[in-house]
Structure formats: structure tokens, C-alpha cells
Scaffold this motif. Sequence first.
Motif, short mmCIF file in Angstrom:
data_model
loop_
_atom_site.label_atom_id
_atom_site.label_comp_id
_atom_site.label_asym_id
_atom_site.label_seq_id
_atom_site.Cartn_x
_atom_site.Cartn_y
_atom_site.Cartn_z
N GLY A 23 0.82 -1.21 0.00
CA GLY A 23 0.00 0.00 0.00
C GLY A 23 0.85 1.26 0.00
N MET A 24 1.92 1.25 0.78
CA MET A 24 2.84 2.39 0.79
C MET A 24 3.49 2.58 -0.58
SD MET A 24 4.74 1.89 4.49
CE MET A 24 5.89 3.21 4.10
N TRP A 25 3.86 1.47 -1.21
CA TRP A 25 4.46 1.55 -2.56
C TRP A 25 3.47 2.19 -3.53
CZ3 TRP A 25 3.19 0.18 -7.43
CH2 TRP A 25 4.21 0.17 -8.39
N ALA A 26 2.22 1.73 -3.51
CA ALA A 26 1.21 2.26 -4.42
C ALA A 26 0.97 3.75 -4.18
CB ALA A 26 -0.10 1.48 -4.27
N GLY A 27 0.98 4.16 -2.90
CA GLY A 27 0.79 5.57 -2.58
C GLY A 27 1.93 6.43 -3.09
N LEU A 28 3.15 5.97 -2.88
CA LEU A 28 4.31 6.72 -3.36
C LEU A 28 4.31 6.83 -4.88
CD1 LEU A 28 7.11 5.29 -1.04
CD2 LEU A 28 6.21 7.62 -1.03
N TYR A 29 3.96 5.74 -5.55
CA TYR A 29 3.95 5.75 -7.01
C TYR A 29 2.89 6.72 -7.54
CZ TYR A 29 4.30 3.96 -11.77
OH TYR A 29 4.50 3.85 -13.12
N ALA A 30 1.71 6.72 -6.89
CA ALA A 30 0.62 7.59 -7.35
C ALA A 30 0.93 9.06 -7.10
CB ALA A 30 -0.68 7.18 -6.65
N LEU A 31 1.64 9.37 -6.01
CA LEU A 31 1.90 10.76 -5.64
C LEU A 31 3.21 11.31 -6.19
CD1 LEU A 31 0.78 10.64 -1.89
CD2 LEU A 31 -0.47 11.64 -3.81
N ASN A 32 3.99 10.48 -6.84
CA ASN A 32 5.33 10.87 -7.27
C ASN A 32 5.34 12.15 -8.10
OD1 ASN A 32 8.12 10.78 -7.83
ND2 ASN A 32 7.79 9.46 -9.62
N GLU A 33 4.57 12.18 -9.18
CA GLU A 33 4.58 13.34 -10.07
C GLU A 33 4.04 14.59 -9.37
OE1 GLU A 33 3.39 14.54 -14.65
OE2 GLU A 33 2.54 12.74 -13.74
N ARG A 34 2.96 14.44 -8.61
CA ARG A 34 2.40 15.60 -7.90
C ARG A 34 3.39 16.16 -6.89
NH1 ARG A 34 -3.55 13.13 -6.31
NH2 ARG A 34 -4.17 12.51 -8.42
N LEU A 35 4.12 15.28 -6.23
CA LEU A 35 5.09 15.72 -5.23
C LEU A 35 6.18 16.59 -5.87
CD1 LEU A 35 6.35 15.60 -2.39
CD2 LEU A 35 7.52 13.49 -3.10
N TRP A 36 6.73 16.15 -7.00
CA TRP A 36 7.79 16.92 -7.64
C TRP A 36 7.25 18.19 -8.29
CZ3 TRP A 36 12.20 16.17 -5.77
CH2 TRP A 36 12.61 14.91 -5.36
N ASP A 37 6.02 18.15 -8.77
CA ASP A 37 5.39 19.38 -9.25
C ASP A 37 5.33 20.42 -8.14
OD1 ASP A 37 5.04 18.26 -11.72
OD2 ASP A 37 2.89 17.86 -11.48
N TRP A 38 4.92 19.99 -6.96
CA TRP A 38 4.78 20.90 -5.84
C TRP A 38 6.15 21.41 -5.38
CZ3 TRP A 38 6.42 20.38 -0.65
CH2 TRP A 38 5.94 21.38 0.20
N ILE A 39 7.14 20.50 -5.29
CA ILE A 39 8.47 20.91 -4.81
C ILE A 39 9.13 21.89 -5.78
CG2 ILE A 39 10.83 20.10 -4.38
CD1 ILE A 39 9.62 17.52 -3.27
N LEU A 40 9.10 21.57 -7.07
CA LEU A 40 9.83 22.39 -8.05
C LEU A 40 9.08 23.66 -8.41
CD1 LEU A 40 11.22 19.62 -10.45
CD2 LEU A 40 12.40 20.78 -8.58
N TYR A 41 7.77 23.54 -8.67
CA TYR A 41 7.01 24.69 -9.15
C TYR A 41 6.55 25.60 -8.02
CZ TYR A 41 6.82 21.57 -13.21
OH TYR A 41 7.14 20.72 -14.24
N ASP A 42 6.02 25.02 -6.97
CA ASP A 42 5.52 25.82 -5.86
C ASP A 42 6.61 26.11 -4.82
OD1 ASP A 42 3.02 25.75 -7.05
OD2 ASP A 42 2.41 23.95 -5.95
#
Length: 349
Positions: A23-42
Motif C-alpha cells: 500500500g505504501m508503494w502504491a501511494g508513493l507511485y501515485a503521488l510521485n509526479e504531484r510531489l515533484w510538481d509541488w516541490i519544483l514549481y511551488d
Amino acid sequence: MSLLEHMPVTRRGRGLTLVLAAGMWAGLYALNERLWDWILYDGFGMDSADRVTETVHFFVYDTVKIALLLVLIIFVVTYLRSYMSVERTRALLGGKREGVGNVMAAGLGVVTPFCSCSAVPAFIGFVSAGVPIGVTLSFLIASPMVNEIAIGMLLTLFGVKITAIYVGAGLLIAIVAGWILGRMGVQKWVEPFVFETKLRGQPVDPSRALNFDDRVTMGIEEVGSVLRKIWPYLLVGIGLGALIHGWVPTEFFTTYAGPGSTFGVLIAIVIGIPLYSNAAGIMPMVQALFEKGLPMGTLLAFMMAVVALSLPEMILLRRVLKPQLLAAYVGVVGIGIVMVGYLFNFLLT
């Protein structure tokens, strides 16, 4: 102390721990792109349209994505392959006629855990156990070329059709090349010490059969072992893909290896041989080149050259094959890859 020793002591508890980890793996995979969008852009206020930002985003996002895919694929495949031993593989291949044996060997090359490096010791074991040289070469070709990591990542990145083409083409090359080399009587071009090597041909002692804990531990340890070995190659491959994705103009590839290039497949193979970075490391580069418009047949030829004709593998093979057989091996496999590249460029246009 292994990670498994920290799990609950009951089988049910350990199973629950694995479910939570999944479940943790699936959550990390699903949130990966959103996380980097937030870190880099915001977070850092970087411009999403800027080339530097695009390159950095591609690198960090794909690094995490590929690492997560590797963790899943390596663990699952290791757990499944714990039911198959080298001794059992040799027992299945021994005594089979050429043709039937080539097909079986190529098929086993897909499901057994041998990369281009570990396939060489397996080659020695098969030959010393009396498996025909042509049959053994089919295994040696198929094992790194149609490997589980490449299949899993191709399926994720490009879908079922391209993955099926890759698997089918790789198996065809392995079967035909092994059969041709076997018919050439190349045994005399194998280094003598290979035939003198003595390995046990007996299956694993039934009294020490692997249990659930053993198989899970193997999966966890293999994940750590493989990632430690390939992480430099992985980062290099992703870095090349990021640079191509963000900086190299599409015109460069369409001119030299694009749809209108007569020698595009040959150029891709020549470039791919010294660029070995392991199947996992080269996949981001393949994805970036695909997005730049390279034909899929050219990319398949490129990837096959990287994993089946790499310089590190040739160096290892030279330890067991005389120059004549090594040259014949490279020639037959190379011709097969060229034919596959041009054929699928024609079929997929």
C-alpha cells in the motif's frame, strides 16, 4: 539482521506487513509526479516551461518512478524464481535435441534470473552438464535480452503491444541464433576449461526446502543487492534521458535515426553497444527518444543492442569463448537485431 526479522512473528502478521508495504508503494507511485510538481514549481518557484526545469523534473520524477518499479519487479520476480534453481534449469535442458532445446532454452532464459553478467557462469554450468552448445547459446542470448525488468518497464511505459513485439522478437533472435551457431559446430571455439568445470547437477536438498520466510527474505535482499549494483548506471541512464528530453533537439534524431533515415537502425545499434547501462538504466533514455519521434523498431534495436551486445558482456564472454565464436555470436545476434529493427519499423509505420 534482515528486514524480515523485524516483521511480526506469525505468518499472518508478516503477510499483513507485506500488504501494508504494498500500500505504501502504491501511494508513493501515485503521488510521485504531484510531489515533484509541488516541490519544483511551488516550493522553488521554477518555471515549468524552462528547459532547465524540464530537465530537472524529468530526472527526479523518473528516478523515483524507475526505482519504485525496480523494487516491485525485483521483489516479485525473485519470490517467483525461488522455485527455479540453476540445477533444475540444466536438468530441463539436458538431453534435448537442437530445435526443441533452443525453444525451451530461450523460454527459460526469460523466466530465470540471469543478467548478462550472471548468465556467463550459468553458461559454464550448462555446457559442463552436457547441454548442447547451441541450446546453451539460445539461453545466453535470451536471458539478458528478454529480461524481466525490461518486460515490466516496457509494459508500464509503452503497453502490451510493444512489449509483446519486444518479447517475440527477442525470443526469435535467441532461438534462431542459437540454432545457427549450434549447427556451425562451434564447440571447438569454447575455452577448454569450460568443459572441465564440475558443478553439481542435483536439485536442492528437499529437506531444506524454502519456506515463505525464506522466499520473502530473498526478495528483500535481492532488491537491496540489485539496487546497490545498478544505481550508478540507473542515474546515468536517467540523466541521459533527461538531457535528451530537455535539451537535444528533435531534428538531431529525426535526421540521423528518424523515420526518414535509411541507416537509422544501424546507427542506433552502433551507439547502443558502448552505452550499456543495464536494462533498467537505459529505459528512461528509450522513453525520451520515443517522445522525440524515433521509430519504435529503431528503439527496439537500440535497446536489444544495449542489453545483448554490450561491451561489458563481450568482455565477460571472452573469458569462456574463443575469438572466433565471440565474433560469430556478435555477428549472428547483430544481424538478427538489425532485421528486427527494420521489420518493425516497416510494420509499425
